[in-house]
Scaffold this motif. Structure first.
Motif, short mmCIF file in Angstrom:
data_model
loop_
_atom_site.label_atom_id
_atom_site.label_comp_id
_atom_site.label_asym_id
_atom_site.label_seq_id
_atom_site.Cartn_x
_atom_site.Cartn_y
_atom_site.Cartn_z
N ASP A 126 0.84 -1.20 0.00
CA ASP A 126 0.00 0.00 0.00
C ASP A 126 0.87 1.25 0.00
OD1 ASP A 126 -2.38 1.36 -0.07
OD2 ASP A 126 -2.97 0.88 1.99
N LEU A 127 0.37 2.29 -0.64
CA LEU A 127 1.01 3.60 -0.68
C LEU A 127 -0.10 4.62 -0.70
CD1 LEU A 127 3.31 5.70 -1.19
CD2 LEU A 127 3.09 5.14 -3.61
N TYR A 128 -0.08 5.55 0.23
CA TYR A 128 -1.10 6.59 0.24
C TYR A 128 -0.56 7.85 0.90
CZ TYR A 128 -1.93 4.75 4.95
OH TYR A 128 -1.78 4.31 6.24
N LEU A 129 -1.21 8.96 0.57
CA LEU A 129 -0.87 10.27 1.10
C LEU A 129 -2.01 10.68 2.03
CD1 LEU A 129 1.02 12.84 0.85
CD2 LEU A 129 -0.63 13.64 -0.83
N THR A 130 -1.67 11.16 3.21
CA THR A 130 -2.69 11.62 4.15
C THR A 130 -2.52 13.12 4.37
OG1 THR A 130 -2.61 9.48 5.27
CG2 THR A 130 -3.65 11.28 6.45
N ILE A 131 -3.60 13.85 4.12
CA ILE A 131 -3.63 15.29 4.37
C ILE A 131 -4.84 15.56 5.25
CG2 ILE A 131 -3.80 17.60 3.37
CD1 ILE A 131 -2.66 16.43 0.77
N GLY A 138 -3.27 6.43 -5.71
CA GLY A 138 -3.22 6.45 -7.18
C GLY A 138 -2.93 7.82 -7.74
N GLN A 139 -3.71 8.20 -8.76
CA GLN A 139 -3.51 9.48 -9.44
C GLN A 139 -3.79 10.65 -8.51
OE1 GLN A 139 -2.13 9.86 -12.51
NE2 GLN A 139 -2.08 12.04 -12.00
N GLN A 140 -4.75 10.50 -7.60
CA GLN A 140 -5.02 11.57 -6.63
C GLN A 140 -3.80 11.82 -5.75
OE1 GLN A 140 -8.45 10.14 -4.54
NE2 GLN A 140 -9.86 11.39 -5.77
N LEU A 141 -3.10 10.77 -5.38
CA LEU A 141 -1.89 10.90 -4.59
C LEU A 141 -0.86 11.72 -5.36
CD1 LEU A 141 0.00 8.39 -2.50
CD2 LEU A 141 1.19 9.36 -4.42
N LEU A 142 -0.67 11.40 -6.63
CA LEU A 142 0.31 12.14 -7.44
C LEU A 142 -0.08 13.60 -7.60
CD1 LEU A 142 1.08 9.45 -10.16
CD2 LEU A 142 2.46 10.07 -8.19
N ASP A 143 -1.37 13.86 -7.81
CA ASP A 143 -1.84 15.24 -7.96
C ASP A 143 -1.61 16.04 -6.68
OD1 ASP A 143 -2.64 14.59 -10.52
OD2 ASP A 143 -4.74 14.25 -9.97
#
Length: 148
Positions: A126-131, A138-143
């Protein structure tokens, strides 16, 4: 002849102990099996390999009655903005590692790595960004990550 027999009988407990120790050590085929043995093994575990929780600098001991436990790595190994912890399960080597890197107070990049003992593979699951407690993948993480 009697002298050699006495010497052999005197040395045989040491030889048996050494063979037992080597048998256990040679049965550990990879580092993950050594880690499992260091935490869950029998009497010989402290003579063969150092405890994994000691190696990662975690002050928490392995509790024999727990099904799973999470141990953070010490700040000497990872520190500052990074956090790394391993979750270990009783009786299996199917563990997972959680890595977190704080970009700022409310934003972090999180990775989860798993070890599958039956297949003997270590992979990123798993890989995710938390804000602000909202997760992006996915693409939302990159954006979202592009701003950093």
């Amino acid at each position: 002849m009697k002298k050699h027999l006495k010497q052999f009988l005197w040395l045989s407990p040491f030889l048996l102990f050494a063979l037992y120790w080597l048998g256990i050590y040679w049965s550990l085929r990879n580092p993950m099996e050594e880690i499992v043995y260091s935490e869950n093994g029998g009497i010989m575990r402290n003579m063969i390999v150092k405890s994994y929780t000691q190696t990662i600098g975690s002050g928490a001991p392995w509790k024999e009655d727990e099904g799973f436990q999470t141990f953070p790595y010490s700040d000497k190994i990872v520190g500052g903005k990074a956090h790394l912890a391993v979750t270990m399960f009783r009786g299996t080597a199917d563990w997972f590692y959680m890595y977190k890197y704080k970009l700022n107070e409310s934003t972090s990049v999180n990775l989860i790595f798993e070890y599958d003992a039956s297949k003997k593979i270590f992979y990123q699951s798993d890989l995710y960004l938390t804000i602000n407690e909202t997760s992006y993948e996915g693409q939302q993480l990159l954006d979202q990550l592009a701003t950093y």
